[in-house]
Design an enzyme around this catalytic site. Structure first.
Site, mmCIF file in Angstrom:
data_model
loop_
_atom_site.group_PDB
_atom_site.id
_atom_site.type_symbol
_atom_site.label_atom_id
_atom_site.label_comp_id
_atom_site.label_asym_id
_atom_site.label_seq_id
_atom_site.Cartn_x
_atom_site.Cartn_y
_atom_site.Cartn_z
ATOM 1 N N GLN A 1 -102.362 18.585 -7.081
ATOM 2 C CA GLN A 1 -103.816 18.622 -7.116
ATOM 3 C C GLN A 1 -104.255 19.266 -8.429
ATOM 4 O OE1 GLN A 1 -105.578 17.260 -4.084
ATOM 5 N NE2 GLN A 1 -103.495 16.431 -4.143
ATOM 6 N N GLY B 1 -112.312 19.852 2.390
ATOM 7 C CA GLY B 1 -111.194 19.144 1.780
ATOM 8 C C GLY B 1 -111.396 18.866 0.292
ATOM 9 N N HIS B 2 -110.373 18.307 -0.329
ATOM 10 C CA HIS B 2 -110.431 18.069 -1.779
ATOM 11 C C HIS B 2 -111.455 16.995 -2.143
ATOM 12 C CE1 HIS B 2 -106.705 15.168 -1.546
ATOM 13 N NE2 HIS B 2 -107.593 14.880 -0.649
ATOM 14 N N ASN B 3 -112.084 17.204 -3.276
ATOM 15 C CA ASN B 3 -113.049 16.247 -3.852
ATOM 16 C C ASN B 3 -114.374 16.190 -3.108
ATOM 17 O OD1 ASN B 3 -110.743 15.478 -5.375
ATOM 18 N ND2 ASN B 3 -110.221 13.975 -3.811
ATOM 19 N N SER C 1 -113.075 14.019 0.011
ATOM 20 C CA SER C 1 -113.927 13.045 -0.681
ATOM 21 C C SER C 1 -115.212 12.717 0.060
ATOM 22 C CB SER C 1 -113.154 11.747 -0.971
ATOM 23 O OG SER C 1 -112.025 12.030 -1.753
#
Lengths: 343, 343, 343
Positions: free
Chosen positions: A203, A244-246, A264
């Site tokens: 990441q 979460g990521h993004n 996302s």
């Protein structure tokens, strides 16, 4: 700590009705208030409690003034709840000022890399670890046992409670509060599948947090896979929340405890997400979307409004019957159709 | 950090089409890429973005080669997403190597018991606590503020982020990653009832974690009551996950954020559990079971497949009507039956 | 560690049938037990395993005595599970005593404010931070990396695992256990809205925790807005639980992992809340209310009993059909009504 009504009104405004020298030593709810307490009544539906409270003084809107003044001292102000919010801040700041004088600015046990930059008035707690390239803006406060990884950035007047991790290259704006146990910038959950094994996708993004953001205890904001995970100005997150990521969270959006937002997702401004709700990944919520507690968002929502999806609670026996029938619901619909054709 | 396309292909393979000396300073998504960026297109459905991206170079499968080569440099490889995953690892390792040179291997503030054994190339962060009987295999890395209780075992090349607890007698295999705030080996939740009081059952088992396991921030894996809680090789857990005592999780099973698995559940290999799902205790999931996000598993599942159970989200007004009706569903079924008898 | 059956019965009672000198080195389940193990059979439905277990000795109730004695040594006691619970405590205490002799009482790295008071027999782990005005009662134990903020109070024999925060002015009673990563006394989630912004309401209350309370890893108990958040005696909370501000939890109530309780909820005594359940704010649960796992409590419950509300799990295809139909449920009811009128 104590303050007179006169001191309070001098600091926060409002029209004082009653004895200016009355000493207040506690802010309290109507039920728990005593003669030394200041309480508030924000809405007409609590007016019935005005007569019975033992509070020394009340904060009230103009509509409730006569009723409140009839029983004792009061502060009149257009929005009593807002006044009360500001009073708690003023009260807390006075109390903190008295206590902070005792502490050291930079605890000698902290490990601060020579290539870190600390602004004026920064306080650093015991056993904090501040790595190379970290920048802490003036008047920020870093709690005991915090870890600020390399090149992390903390804005002015931002407060990290004890035991917070701010990951490498992650930034937090000014006037933020991060509570105990928060982890900013752990790896997002990203893997490629290959012959039945999970291959890690490192990441490489970071986390960018705006100004006036508050993040509750033990919440986690993951770093982006390639670009950054972003919380805009004024976002408020309660405890044990997973971002979460993004993910992008818009301005002034607030989420209650135990919410999970998958990777996302893009959440608009001025949204609220109730406790325990789940927002799936790769979807979009428009500005002004309100998700009820414990609801699950599985598709994008393009219209503002309140959305819900929770199985209603029932006594266990009734629930068992209804839940069992629910598994045949589609067939029930077909049976209704058949009946309609016959009739 | 930067690398040329030639260096990347030398390390990771693939057929280079275009300028070998092109310098890449960033891995990026198609939308965010600039002239210095390398991006990837794994699936035909993203092919329409090939023309519009500003990426300096693209990783593509053979089917998309012509389209990609028409606009600039590209690396051709059978599985573009897998190539990209490995590229992120290579990129991260290069970046880490450059930075690690600055740090000390064992931070002088760490408290390491004389009866602990640290292998070659182990790094230990500031304020880590390593108790008696702990074994850390070569090249493992222990973050700042980690606590490794007595007789804990950490495998080779395993990385514990800052602020991780590895409880007494618990073991983690090789090539694992445990993110910030993880607690391995807290007591399982076990009590006997006696005259209305809860009598604690001391948890005498431990936690055994295999190789190549990743555990997200602030997740908790409880120690077993008598025998061990077990995560097999290749298990991947996201953030804020709770694994109860005596649970067994099979090889390569992955769980998204906020999942809760109650005590003594036995989950097979190659399963996936979506975010916020709950798996009740004392049940078994076969290999290859996939649970959708926010679903609740109340019985054992013996057949592989995808399973779901979530109340669909709706605008609040519609939800209220349907939820209210749901509480009468069993009676509705009876009314349909009655109508069918009549017709 | 080992103990003979005679030593065990001397300490815990029970009638010994068989060799008093038999040495036990492990407590184990029926399946995992070997000749050196002591196991238990609490209920008749496990009686079939008595013949097949390899356990050296069994703890059994009178009803199973003959069957158990036929195969080897056993301890007869009215409530075998309760006996087993006490045995785990005795076992753990013996093991701990052997190990504790090695450690120091107050680790030299701990930072203890001169105005803190530590009772007799208190142990403090490495890097603990104990601020001004903190009181720790005799025989309490504070783990490594704990932070006890000013005026916090820890009762006698209470144990804080590594990495716990006990916030300012918060108190924990005697004989409690707080597991790793717990945060007591972070700010409750309180804001007033003003012109689209959230104005923080400083949280001026604290957290008061009774005696014999256990709190699982990474759980969070927020401080009250004005008055205190309260957990009464004997409350047991599992991991990753969120308790909002002003919540009251009655005596001996137990909650499984990942439960969220929103602000100002008032939960009675002797309740149980299943894992992943959500209790909304400002509502009341009577004594003896039992909420099933993953259920959502949206209204007060005034009658004791078991309550549930979970969408039943199904194969994904069936779920999709039923969930889609569920969104038309209210209309289906109308169609049934229409059919009934016709018939």
């Amino acid at each position: 700590m104590s303050a007179t009504l006169a001191e309070i009104c001098a600091a926060l405004g409002g029209v004082l009705h009653g004895e200016p020298g009355l000493s207040i030593t506690r802010l309290a709810s109507l039920e728990a208030a005593e003669a030394d307490s200041l309480s508030f009544v924000a809405q007409a539906r609590y007016a019935s409690q005005i007569a019975s409270t033992r509070a020394g003084a009340l904060i009230v809107p103009p509509a409730l003034l006569d009723q409140a003044a009839a029983r004792g001292a009061c502060i009149e102000t257009p929005d009593a709840y807002l006044y009360f919010a500001r009073l708690t801040q003023w009260w807390q700041a006075r109390r903190a000022a008295a206590e902070q004088a005792e502490g050291e600015a930079i605890h000698p046990s902290a490990v601060i890399h020579p290539k870190a930059q600390l602004g004026e008035g920064v306080t650093v707690g015991a056993f904090a670890v501040i790595e190379a390239g970290v920048v802490v803006e003036p008047s920020a406060s870093i709690g005991a046992h915090c870890v600020l990884e390399r090149r992390a950035h903390v804005g002015a007047r931002t407060r990290l409670a004890a035991r917070v991790t701010l990951g490498h290259d992650c930034s937090v704006g000014s006037d933020c509060i991060l509570h105990g146990g928060v982890v900013i910038g752990a790896d997002g959950f990203g893997f490629a599948q290959h012959q039945g094994e999970w291959i890690k996708i490192e990441q490489l993004g970071a986390v960018r947090i705006g100004d006036r953001v508050e993040i509750g205890a033990n919440s986690c904001i993951d770093r982006g896979a390639l670009e950054d995970t972003v919380l805009e100005d004024g976002v408020k997150l309660d405890n044990l929340i997973q971002i979460g990521h993004n993910v992008q969270v818009g301005r002034n959006t607030a989420m209650a405890g135990c919410v999970g937002v998958a990777g996302s997702a893009k959440i608009g401004a001025n949204c609220t997400v109730g406790g325990g709700a789940v927002v799936l990944g790769h979807l979009t919520l428009a500005d002004g979307v309100h998700i009820s507690a414990a609801s699950v968002v599985m598709r994008s929502i393009h219209q503002p409004g309140q959305y819900s999806g929770v199985f209603p609670l029932d006594d266990n026996r009734s629930w068992e019957k209804n839940a069992a029938t629910l598994r045949q619901l589609h067939r029930l619909r077909d049976r209704i159709k058949a009946l309609e054709k016959q009739s």
